[in-house]
Design a protein around this motif. Structure first.
Motif, short mmCIF file in Angstrom:
data_model
loop_
_atom_site.label_atom_id
_atom_site.label_comp_id
_atom_site.label_asym_id
_atom_site.label_seq_id
_atom_site.Cartn_x
_atom_site.Cartn_y
_atom_site.Cartn_z
N THR A 1 -31.82 30.12 -20.06
CA THR A 1 -32.48 30.24 -21.36
C THR A 1 -32.46 31.72 -21.71
OG1 THR A 1 -33.87 28.33 -20.89
CG2 THR A 1 -34.66 29.82 -22.58
N PRO A 2 -31.50 32.16 -22.51
CA PRO A 2 -31.31 33.61 -22.67
C PRO A 2 -32.44 34.34 -23.40
CG PRO A 2 -29.74 32.37 -24.03
CD PRO A 2 -30.45 31.37 -23.17
N GLY A 3 -33.17 33.65 -24.26
CA GLY A 3 -34.16 34.34 -25.09
C GLY A 3 -35.60 34.08 -24.67
N GLY A 4 -36.49 34.86 -25.23
CA GLY A 4 -37.92 34.66 -25.00
C GLY A 4 -38.49 35.59 -23.95
N ALA B 1 -34.25 39.38 -24.37
CA ALA B 1 -34.12 39.04 -25.80
C ALA B 1 -35.47 38.50 -26.26
CB ALA B 1 -33.01 38.00 -26.00
N THR C 1 -38.92 37.49 -28.30
CA THR C 1 -39.05 36.59 -29.44
C THR C 1 -39.08 37.37 -30.75
OG1 THR C 1 -40.35 35.18 -28.01
CG2 THR C 1 -40.45 34.69 -30.35
N THR C 2 -37.99 37.29 -31.50
CA THR C 2 -37.93 37.85 -32.86
C THR C 2 -37.48 36.71 -33.75
OG1 THR C 2 -35.60 38.42 -32.61
CG2 THR C 2 -37.19 40.13 -32.00
N GLU D 1 -35.01 36.57 -35.61
CA GLU D 1 -33.55 36.44 -35.46
C GLU D 1 -33.18 35.62 -34.21
OE1 GLU D 1 -31.40 40.12 -34.85
OE2 GLU D 1 -30.59 39.92 -36.88
N ASN D 2 -33.84 35.97 -33.11
CA ASN D 2 -33.57 35.25 -31.85
C ASN D 2 -33.99 33.79 -31.92
OD1 ASN D 2 -32.52 37.55 -30.79
ND2 ASN D 2 -34.33 38.10 -29.58
N GLN E 1 -31.41 31.90 -33.80
CA GLN E 1 -30.20 31.64 -32.98
C GLN E 1 -30.49 30.72 -31.80
OE1 GLN E 1 -28.25 35.30 -31.81
NE2 GLN E 1 -28.59 36.19 -33.84
N LEU F 1 -32.14 31.15 -29.14
CA LEU F 1 -31.92 31.79 -27.84
C LEU F 1 -32.92 31.33 -26.78
CD1 LEU F 1 -30.91 35.51 -28.47
CD2 LEU F 1 -29.49 33.49 -28.21
N ALA F 2 -34.09 30.92 -27.21
CA ALA F 2 -35.09 30.49 -26.22
C ALA F 2 -34.95 29.00 -25.89
CB ALA F 2 -36.49 30.80 -26.72
#
Ligand code: ACO
Length: 342
Positions: free
Chosen positions: A209-212, A216, A218-219, A221-222, A225, A227-228
């Protein structure tokens, strides 16, 4: 299954200082059943594709208000009841999860408060789908050294919160749930005889899970996409899962001085029926030696093997001395296998 002699059993017991046995188990599955038919209405998939590629027919999805610690606490309460142990007697809680209620405090701390385990030391373990066996091994070491008496080991995940419900490659695979085991010393049982564990961080990006997190955060933008959410290279995961689970099973059997013919039941990570069929083939054992429930629950990550252990303990009428092989694989990559003498 070959009968084990008392002489052989005492040899295994000698390998541990103070053995850690399973004193009780429990599980919790959310009420809502999401069928493959429901997924057909959400993404471009079919019940036939999901069943033939994965073996999954349905999975449980937690309610919006239901947290990972709520599920873990329910599984814990069931295990305490099963073992006739009070929450006050628990000296440590280890929760394996990749979907904690929050980054901190740990989910184990929330469980402590929910079940009233006032005297427990609490922390989480992050090893994805392998987390429950990692946590069991940590618990075993504390019990073997005599530092802890009764440890509550939890595997709990609410994967529905990190699934991209628009990605048919992943959303059909996962479900929510929790499983629990109470570990402590019990005279006359070998308990956990051996554990083999491994990790390979260089293959982190085939299942992650690349985001969060800090890489990366939490925005907006993310979030846009996705990402989380779970990202997975299915074919690579499949390949490594089969190899790691076969290798760690063979390793742990050798460590315990056993062969696969000594094993009463194999409880594998419940990711995909085809992975388990490939493992059965390579270990030269029939599929009915495995306890399977992935058709009903899908892949519940750290909870999967814990839920399956509880189910097997309830339905398979294990007898003292029976040897159970637990084997898991997950993101990290991580993998582990343990042999438990009932
Ligand atoms: N419905 C319909 N078609 C789908 C779906 C779906 N839900 N998902 C993927 N497809 C399509 C793909 O887009 C692809 O189409 P294309 O050929 O037009 O590109 C086609 O099916 C074949 O895709 P593959 O990825 O080659 O399918 P495969 O036979 O490998 O099965 C699967 C995919 C089930 C994910 C398999 O790779 C697998 O089991 N991998 C293991 C991963 C796993 O179990 N992960 C769980 C988490 S890991 C863990 O718990 C440790």
């Amino acid at each position: 299954m070959q009968q084990r002699t008392n002489h052989q059993l005492s040899e295994y017991s000698l390998k541990t200082d103070r053995c850690a046995s399973i004193l009780g188990t429990g599980s919790y599955l959310p009420e809502y059943i999401m069928t493959n038919a429901k997924l057909e209405s959400m993404v471009d998939t079919t019940d036939e594709w999901i069943r033939t590629r994965t073996g999954i027919r349905e999975r449980r999805i937690a309610a919006a208000h239901e947290t990972t610690s709520d599920m873990a606490a329910a599984a814990a309460a069931a295990a305490l009841k099963n073992a006739s142990i009070s929450a006050e007697e628990v000296s440590m809680i280890i929760c394996a999860t990749v979907t904690p209620d929050m980054f901190f405090p740990s989910t184990a701390c929330f469980v402590q408060s929910k079940i009233g385990a006032l005297h427990a030391v609490c922390f989480d373990v992050s090893a994805a789908c392998s987390g429950f066996l990692y946590a069991m091994e940590i618990a075993r070491q504390f019990i073997a050294s005599g530092q802890q008496k009764i440890i509550l080991v939890l595997g709990a995940d609410k994967l529905s919160t990190i699934v991209n419900w628009k990605d048919r490659n992943t959303c059909v695979l996962f479900g929510d749930g929790a499983g629990a085991a109470l570990l402590g010393h019990r005279e006359g049982s070998g308990g956990i005889l051996a554990t083999s564990m491994g990790s390979n961080g260089s293959l982190a990006n085939i299942l992650y899970t690349p985001g969060g997190g800090s890489a990366a955060p939490t925005t907006s933008e993310n979030v846009d996409q996705k990402l989380a959410t779970i990202h997975m290279n299915g074919r690579e995961t499949y390949k490594h899962a089969v190899k790691a689970m076969v290798d760690s099973s063979e390793k742990v059997l050798a460590q315990a001085g056993l062969t696969i013919n000594d094993i009463t039941c194999i409880i594998p990570h419940q990711a995909n029926l085809r992975i388990i069929e490939a493992i059965a083939d390579r270990l030269h054992v029939p599929l009915n030696l495995f306890h399977l429930n992935l058709d009903r629950y899908g892949n519940t990550s750290a909870a999967a093997v814990a839920i399956a252990l509880h189910e097997a303990a309830q339905t398979k009428n294990f007898r003292p001395g029976d040897l159970i092989l637990l084997v898991v694989f997950g993101g990290g990559l991580t993998w582990a296998a343990s042999i438990v003498q009932w």
